[in-house]
Design an enzyme around this catalytic site. Sequence first.
Site, PDB file in Angstrom:
ATOM      1  N   GLU A  48       0.867  -1.180   0.000  1.00  0.00           N
ATOM      2  CA  GLU A  48       0.000   0.000   0.000  1.00  0.00           C
ATOM      3  C   GLU A  48       0.900   1.225   0.000  1.00  0.00           C
ATOM      4  OE1 GLU A  48      -2.857   0.320   3.110  1.00  0.00           O
ATOM      5  OE2 GLU A  48      -3.778  -1.611   2.677  1.00  0.00           O
ATOM      6  N   ASP A  59      -5.130   9.326   9.770  1.00  0.00           N
ATOM      7  CA  ASP A  59      -3.759   8.910  10.061  1.00  0.00           C
ATOM      8  C   ASP A  59      -3.269   9.423  11.401  1.00  0.00           C
ATOM      9  OD1 ASP A  59      -3.575   7.590   7.651  1.00  0.00           O
ATOM     10  OD2 ASP A  59      -2.970   9.385   6.573  1.00  0.00           O
TER      11      ASP A  59
END
Length: 265
Positions: A48, A59
Amino acid sequence: MSLINLAFKKVKTEKRPALLTYTVAGDSTKKKSLEILKSIAKYADICEIGFPHNTPIADGGQIQSSAYRALKNGIKIKDVFSIVKNFKKSKQSKPVILMGYYNMIYQYGDNNFINICKKVGVDGLIVVDLPYPENKEFAKKCKKKDISFIQLVSPTTSLDRMKKIIRDSHDMVYYISMLSTTGGKLKVSPKKILERYGKIKKLNKNKNIVIGFGITEKTIASLRKADGLVVGSALCKEISNSIKKRQNPVTNVTNIVLKLRKKIS
């Protein structure tokens, strides 16, 4: 069969989960991030690659630091595509899933963005802020170009919604194991995560379902019953540490990926 599906097929014959790595494109430099990808691909099954974003809502701190470094180095979307293209040309390349936010795609226009992805060799896309069912049209466009659109499910996804998401999903579904940003400490026991995972898996035994968020060297072995496990923050943290210590992030990150792979093999 898609490269993503082939990767899952291969690991099933090896009786282990797929190891999915996540790194931010351009961290710590464009050149270094490509070197890291080529090196960790020896042990990862699917890579990824994150688009660096200045406000990445999902995040945690480690990935935000990576994104900040990449942006500070002037990385642009076209550079991300160039990293993917060069990685896919290499002998050790693995299936690539690009992960980012919709505003970057919007700047390009859906069709243009998907066409470039196809051209450079992207196998799958995760768009964090484009939830189901709003993503149905975009997912269809991806499918037309043989790019897998990866749906996200979480502990709060209702059963009815989950059934629809899994029914409409492509090569794999990403299960966010806990409600936090990435890299948070595992607040839920691996046993509890696997219980929830089992319920999702029951909805369609043939669908590849991976677990992400909170996976580290300490927790990975206890989750090996999953189809796949995503490790990102631990790798971004290692890049940060390597830079601080003036060490080579390529070697250090590869060592971590090797350790993770051994724990699930």
